[in-house]
Design an enzyme around this catalytic site. Sequence first.
Site, PDB file in Angstrom:
ATOM      1  N   LYS A 103       0.835  -1.217   0.000  1.00  0.00           N
ATOM      2  CA  LYS A 103       0.000   0.000   0.000  1.00  0.00           C
ATOM      3  C   LYS A 103       0.861   1.256   0.000  1.00  0.00           C
ATOM      4  CE  LYS A 103      -2.100  -1.136   3.809  1.00  0.00           C
ATOM      5  NZ  LYS A 103      -1.474  -2.432   4.053  1.00  0.00           N
ATOM      6  N   GLU A 146       1.091   5.654  11.162  1.00  0.00           N
ATOM      7  CA  GLU A 146       2.062   4.747  10.533  1.00  0.00           C
ATOM      8  C   GLU A 146       3.442   5.022  11.126  1.00  0.00           C
ATOM      9  OE1 GLU A 146       1.495   2.288   7.652  1.00  0.00           O
ATOM     10  OE2 GLU A 146      -0.299   2.363   8.865  1.00  0.00           O
ATOM     11  N   ARG A 147       4.453   4.384  10.547  1.00  0.00           N
ATOM     12  CA  ARG A 147       5.799   4.505  11.126  1.00  0.00           C
ATOM     13  C   ARG A 147       6.397   5.896  10.833  1.00  0.00           C
ATOM     14  NH1 ARG A 147       5.010   0.452   7.904  1.00  0.00           N
ATOM     15  NH2 ARG A 147       4.727  -1.630   8.766  1.00  0.00           N
TER      16      ARG A 147
HETATM   17  N1  LIG Z   1       5.606  -2.422  -6.577  1.00  0.00           N
HETATM   18  C1  LIG Z   1       6.485  -3.121  -5.854  1.00  0.00           C
HETATM   19  N2  LIG Z   1       7.602  -3.597  -6.422  1.00  0.00           N
HETATM   20  C2  LIG Z   1       8.485  -4.318  -5.707  1.00  0.00           C
HETATM   21  N3  LIG Z   1       8.343  -4.611  -4.394  1.00  0.00           N
HETATM   22  C3  LIG Z   1       7.267  -4.160  -3.766  1.00  0.00           C
HETATM   23  C4  LIG Z   1       6.262  -3.390  -4.458  1.00  0.00           C
HETATM   24  N4  LIG Z   1       5.294  -3.093  -3.587  1.00  0.00           N
HETATM   25  C5  LIG Z   1       5.658  -3.633  -2.401  1.00  0.00           C
HETATM   26  N5  LIG Z   1       6.823  -4.278  -2.495  1.00  0.00           N
HETATM   27  C6  LIG Z   1       7.503  -5.003  -1.416  1.00  0.00           C
HETATM   28  O1  LIG Z   1       6.606  -5.179  -0.324  1.00  0.00           O
HETATM   29  C7  LIG Z   1       7.126  -4.546   0.867  1.00  0.00           C
HETATM   30  C8  LIG Z   1       5.995  -3.964   1.705  1.00  0.00           C
HETATM   31  O2  LIG Z   1       5.386  -2.879   1.013  1.00  0.00           O
HETATM   32  P1  LIG Z   1       4.631  -1.709   1.785  1.00  0.00           P
HETATM   33  O3  LIG Z   1       5.473  -1.195   2.904  1.00  0.00           O
HETATM   34  O4  LIG Z   1       4.159  -0.749   0.769  1.00  0.00           O
HETATM   35  O5  LIG Z   1       3.415  -2.514   2.380  1.00  0.00           O
HETATM   36  P2  LIG Z   1       2.178  -1.963   3.206  1.00  0.00           P
HETATM   37  O6  LIG Z   1       1.003  -2.644   2.649  1.00  0.00           O
HETATM   38  O7  LIG Z   1       2.176  -0.488   3.247  1.00  0.00           O
HETATM   39  O8  LIG Z   1       2.542  -2.552   4.617  1.00  0.00           O
HETATM   40  P3  LIG Z   1       2.079  -2.070   6.086  1.00  0.00           P
HETATM   41  O9  LIG Z   1       0.624  -2.304   6.174  1.00  0.00           O
HETATM   42  O10 LIG Z   1       2.883  -2.963   6.961  1.00  0.00           O
HETATM   43  O11 LIG Z   1       2.471  -0.609   6.171  1.00  0.00           O
HETATM   44  C9  LIG Z   1       8.115  -3.509   0.329  1.00  0.00           C
HETATM   45  O12 LIG Z   1       9.108  -3.213   1.261  1.00  0.00           O
HETATM   46  C10 LIG Z   1       8.674  -4.188  -0.901  1.00  0.00           C
HETATM   47  O13 LIG Z   1       9.702  -5.096  -0.554  1.00  0.00           O
END
Ligand SMILES: Nc1ncnc2c1ncn2[C@@H]1O[C@H](COP(=O)(O)OP(=O)(O)OP(=O)(O)O)[C@@H](O)[C@H]1O
Length: 508
Positions: free
Chosen positions: A208, A234-235
Amino acid sequence: MPSIAARRMLFIGLVSRALQRCPNMHTQPLPSSSDINTNTGTALMENEPLSSSDPKQGHVVAVRGSVIDVHFPGEPPAMNCELRIGDSGDVVAEVASQLDPHTVRAIAITSPRGLSRGTPVRSCGRSMQVPVGKPLLGRVLDVFGNTLDDGESLKSVEHRSIHQTPPTINRRIAKSEVFTTGIKAIDLLSPLERGGKAGLFGGAGVGKTVLITELIHNIVGGHDGISLFCGIGERCREAEELYREMGAAGVRDNTVMVFGQMNEPPGARFRVGHAALTMAESFRDDAKQDVLLLIDNIFRFVQAGMEVSGLLGQLPSRVGYQPSLASDLAELEERICTTSDAAITSVQAVYVPADDFTDPSAVHTFAHLSATVVLSRKRASEGLYPAIDPLKSTSEMMLPGVVGDRHYKTASNVRQTLAGYEELKDIIAMLGMEELSRQDRLTVNRARRLERFLTQPFFTTQQFTGHEGHMVSIEDTLDGCERILNDEFQDRPERDLYMVGKIPSSKP
Ligand SMILES: Nc1ncnc2c1ncn2[C@@H]1O[C@H](COP(=O)(O)OP(=O)(O)OP(=O)(O)O)[C@@H](O)[C@H]1O
């Protein structure tokens, strides 16, 4: 086995004993709205000295974590009124309920550390206010509008209450215009609405934040309005990264960043969205500029509301959420709208607890959105980033009259092919590809190539993926999908379509 009458007596006894122990808890009738003076007079200046005869001054009678009960000898302050606690007024709280004609219960917005019974409290005579207007551009702020960067203070700038009513129906306008992002899967399957609200739904770690950062990269540069990023719960690391990335992309001067991150009290996380909206509204209504509002993460707003509700002793509702979940969310979401002056377009990340899309927080958020982009853990585990689920992501813009016939037809064919592949997966797992009919094999061939073509290398991830970022226009996306559906790449390896931007034209 005691009789029903005996059990009832026992219950009444327990309740009355509990009430004797907390005499302040709801034993006195709550004042009616006419008893409470909603016009709480002029605001106190921040450093105005306290005087013991001041009716706006009270004192703390109880502190339980972030819940502070305050007694006022005169009329108590109204709901949502800001209170300054302590001799220097360092601790800020907001009135959340009234316990009796002279006592209010407040929720601390800053840490209540160091408070004790008898600590002086003064009512500011108004709700919390934040700075608004042009001086905010390029700045990083907290829930009070205090600057978190090294720049000048915004104390002398015009301030406005964080509690505003949403625009009335006659001020709103509904236009159906697509907001392109340069991200293939979004523009093709769930196009965002200009002046609408879009949600990026997904469990933990499915991408996300990466997607919202890429949207900032792709949209903010080409967007000729103001961008406002609101970080909720968030962080802190993410805030710092975003600040640097915005600077590197050269878009910080047209951006305002407001943060109430996970280390802050629930009151701050619950109010930071309201603070950001007040700032966005001032750009829309006064400067008549379009605003792009990015929120990461709206679930944390719901979660903060749940914590506040629990602290206030309200009975939890379904799955432990606050009984006021729907109205809390609506109060915030209804302020995000397009008026005849300008538009607020919002993209919100929505964390889905335990990947359960029937969770009340996700269900209530869905109701407000015009486009929903659902991120799937399965696709993320296969490395198909962005992990957008093409069958669950939807948009109200997906109508031939809005996106055009070609787009509508291609998107429908893509969905149909991917849905057909989904149905065949069990048969393939049990019997293998050989048992499929020729037509089904063609469907699988197309679907797997479409899945790979809808992956996209991002600018924000190029440091760790090694793939150079690409923005793709909707024409190039439609062209690529049509060529795959016409079997032009039938004999080419699937990996040729993985993590590419547009497909180069075959014509000389
Ligand atoms: N488009 C992308 N291309 C490559 N890797 C990705 C991509 N999107 C996410 N990732 C991988 O997934 C990991 C987690 O992504 P992200 O921090 O955006 O998740 P999130 O859904 O925001 O998590 P949280 O809910 O814990 O904040 C990233 O650090 C990366 O390694």
